[in-house]
Design a protein around this motif. Structure first.
Motif, mmCIF file in Angstrom:
data_model
loop_
_atom_site.group_PDB
_atom_site.id
_atom_site.type_symbol
_atom_site.label_atom_id
_atom_site.label_comp_id
_atom_site.label_asym_id
_atom_site.label_seq_id
_atom_site.Cartn_x
_atom_site.Cartn_y
_atom_site.Cartn_z
ATOM 1 N N UNK A 1 0.840 -1.219 0.000
ATOM 2 C CA UNK A 1 0.000 0.000 0.000
ATOM 3 C C UNK A 1 0.858 1.246 0.000
ATOM 4 N N UNK A 2 0.482 2.199 -0.812
ATOM 5 C CA UNK A 2 1.304 3.411 -0.840
ATOM 6 C C UNK A 2 0.950 4.373 0.302
ATOM 7 N N UNK A 3 1.832 5.321 0.448
ATOM 8 C CA UNK A 3 1.764 6.279 1.554
ATOM 9 C C UNK A 3 0.455 7.081 1.515
ATOM 10 N N UNK A 4 0.108 7.521 0.314
ATOM 11 C CA UNK A 4 -1.108 8.323 0.114
ATOM 12 C C UNK A 4 -2.338 7.565 0.643
ATOM 13 N N UNK A 5 -2.371 6.288 0.283
ATOM 14 C CA UNK A 5 -3.499 5.455 0.689
ATOM 15 C C UNK A 5 -3.549 5.309 2.214
ATOM 16 N N UNK A 6 -2.379 5.086 2.810
ATOM 17 C CA UNK A 6 -2.315 4.966 4.271
ATOM 18 C C UNK A 6 -2.811 6.236 4.949
ATOM 19 N N UNK A 7 -2.448 7.368 4.365
ATOM 20 C CA UNK A 7 -2.888 8.652 4.930
ATOM 21 C C UNK A 7 -4.405 8.772 4.859
ATOM 22 N N UNK A 8 -4.978 8.368 3.730
ATOM 23 C CA UNK A 8 -6.432 8.417 3.565
ATOM 24 C C UNK A 8 -7.132 7.575 4.623
ATOM 25 N N UNK A 9 -6.565 6.398 4.862
ATOM 26 C CA UNK A 9 -7.150 5.495 5.856
ATOM 27 C C UNK A 9 -7.084 6.114 7.248
ATOM 28 N N UNK A 10 -5.901 6.657 7.583
ATOM 29 C CA UNK A 10 -5.736 7.282 8.902
ATOM 30 C C UNK A 10 -6.703 8.446 9.087
ATOM 31 N N UNK A 11 -6.881 9.186 8.009
ATOM 32 C CA UNK A 11 -7.761 10.344 8.065
ATOM 33 C C UNK A 11 -9.204 9.898 8.273
ATOM 34 N N UNK A 12 -9.576 8.830 7.583
ATOM 35 C CA UNK A 12 -10.941 8.297 7.696
ATOM 36 C C UNK A 12 -11.251 7.910 9.140
ATOM 37 N N UNK A 13 -10.351 7.137 9.729
ATOM 38 C CA UNK A 13 -10.561 6.671 11.101
ATOM 39 C C UNK A 13 -10.454 7.832 12.091
ATOM 40 N N UNK A 14 -9.533 8.763 11.793
ATOM 41 C CA UNK A 14 -9.365 9.928 12.657
ATOM 42 C C UNK A 14 -10.619 10.788 12.698
ATOM 43 N N UNK A 15 -11.246 10.967 11.541
ATOM 44 C CA UNK A 15 -12.444 11.814 11.479
ATOM 45 C C UNK A 15 -13.684 11.091 11.986
ATOM 46 N N UNK A 16 -13.764 9.777 11.682
ATOM 47 C CA UNK A 16 -14.956 8.989 12.039
ATOM 48 C C UNK A 16 -14.559 7.802 12.918
ATOM 49 N N UNK A 17 -14.432 8.059 14.232
ATOM 50 C CA UNK A 17 -13.976 7.006 15.155
ATOM 51 C C UNK A 17 -14.845 5.745 15.081
ATOM 52 N N UNK A 18 -16.111 5.875 14.648
ATOM 53 C CA UNK A 18 -16.986 4.698 14.579
ATOM 54 C C UNK A 18 -16.443 3.631 13.619
ATOM 55 N N UNK A 19 -15.613 4.044 12.671
ATOM 56 C CA UNK A 19 -15.074 3.065 11.719
ATOM 57 C C UNK A 19 -13.900 2.266 12.292
ATOM 58 N N UNK A 20 -13.434 2.672 13.476
ATOM 59 C CA UNK A 20 -12.351 1.925 14.117
ATOM 60 C C UNK A 20 -12.828 0.518 14.474
ATOM 61 N N UNK A 21 -14.147 0.348 14.643
ATOM 62 C CA UNK A 21 -14.670 -0.963 15.046
ATOM 63 C C UNK A 21 -14.807 -1.961 13.884
ATOM 64 N N UNK A 22 -14.650 -1.520 12.647
ATOM 65 C CA UNK A 22 -14.705 -2.480 11.538
ATOM 66 C C UNK A 22 -13.290 -2.897 11.125
ATOM 67 N N UNK A 23 -13.151 -4.101 10.595
ATOM 68 C CA UNK A 23 -11.815 -4.613 10.271
ATOM 69 C C UNK A 23 -11.216 -3.855 9.091
ATOM 70 N N UNK A 24 -9.925 -4.051 8.900
ATOM 71 C CA UNK A 24 -9.191 -3.247 7.928
ATOM 72 C C UNK A 24 -9.692 -3.429 6.490
ATOM 73 N N UNK A 25 -10.055 -4.669 6.156
ATOM 74 C CA UNK A 25 -10.585 -4.927 4.806
ATOM 75 C C UNK A 25 -11.852 -4.131 4.552
ATOM 76 N N UNK A 26 -12.677 -4.044 5.585
ATOM 77 C CA UNK A 26 -13.944 -3.332 5.439
ATOM 78 C C UNK A 26 -13.732 -1.827 5.384
#
Ligand code: CMP
Length: 139
Positions: A1-26
């Motif tokens: 996975x590239x850096x950009x993608x990792x940042x997007x994921x971190x941002x998603x979870x950072x903004x919407x803590x509710x998504x921390x409860x779903x697994x990484x694939x989801x």
């Protein structure tokens, strides 16, 4: 996975803590399902009485839900538009952008498929909808 993608994921979870409860694939799946949408101050994002086309997650900016007396303000990290999707009924209120806003939209079909695979997430969203409804009848 590239850096950009990792940042997007971190941002998603950072903004919407509710998504921390779903697994990484989801979480990956969500990133693919979300449709970006923007709105300007004053723009009506949801119209009362319409069919529910999607659920909106606020990445930035703020909206007001136009309830009878005082509007309710929702900002980055919150969501709206879940009620009509859960009930299969109509939009229960107008929702107006009060800022320049960025949303991630989960369209109705994607919402149904994704939530059926994630009952805990559906339950969390459904609990919030119940709380909101209770708040609306008591006003
Ligand atoms: P929906 O009925 O699909 O469209 C209007 C949305 O306004 C509704 O879903 C909720 O997401 C939101 N909403 C309704 N009542 C409240 C409330 N009391 N607090 C926050 N949001 C609300």
């Amino acid at each position: 996975r590239n850096r950009q993608h990792q940042l997007e994921m971190q941002q998603l979870i950072g903004t919407f803590p509710m998504f921390a409860q779903v697994d990484e694939n989801s979480q990956e799946e969500l990133l693919l399902l979300f449709r970006p949408k923007v709105a300007s101050p004053g723009e009506r994002v949801i119209r009362i009485g319409d069919r529910g086309d999607g659920m909106y997650f606020i990445s930035s900016g703020a909206v007001e839900v136009q309830l009878e007396d005082d509007p309710v303000r929702l900002q980055a990290g919150s969501f709206f538009g879940e009620m009509a999707l859960l009930s299969g009924g109509r939009r229960t209120a107008d929702v107006i952008a009060v800022d320049f806003c960025q949303f991630l939209v989960l369209e109705r079909r994607d919402f149904n498929v994704f939530m059926s695979k994630h009952p805990a997430l559906r339950a969390a969203v459904s609990d919030m909808a119940k709380e909101r409804k209770a708040m609306n009848v008591s006003r």
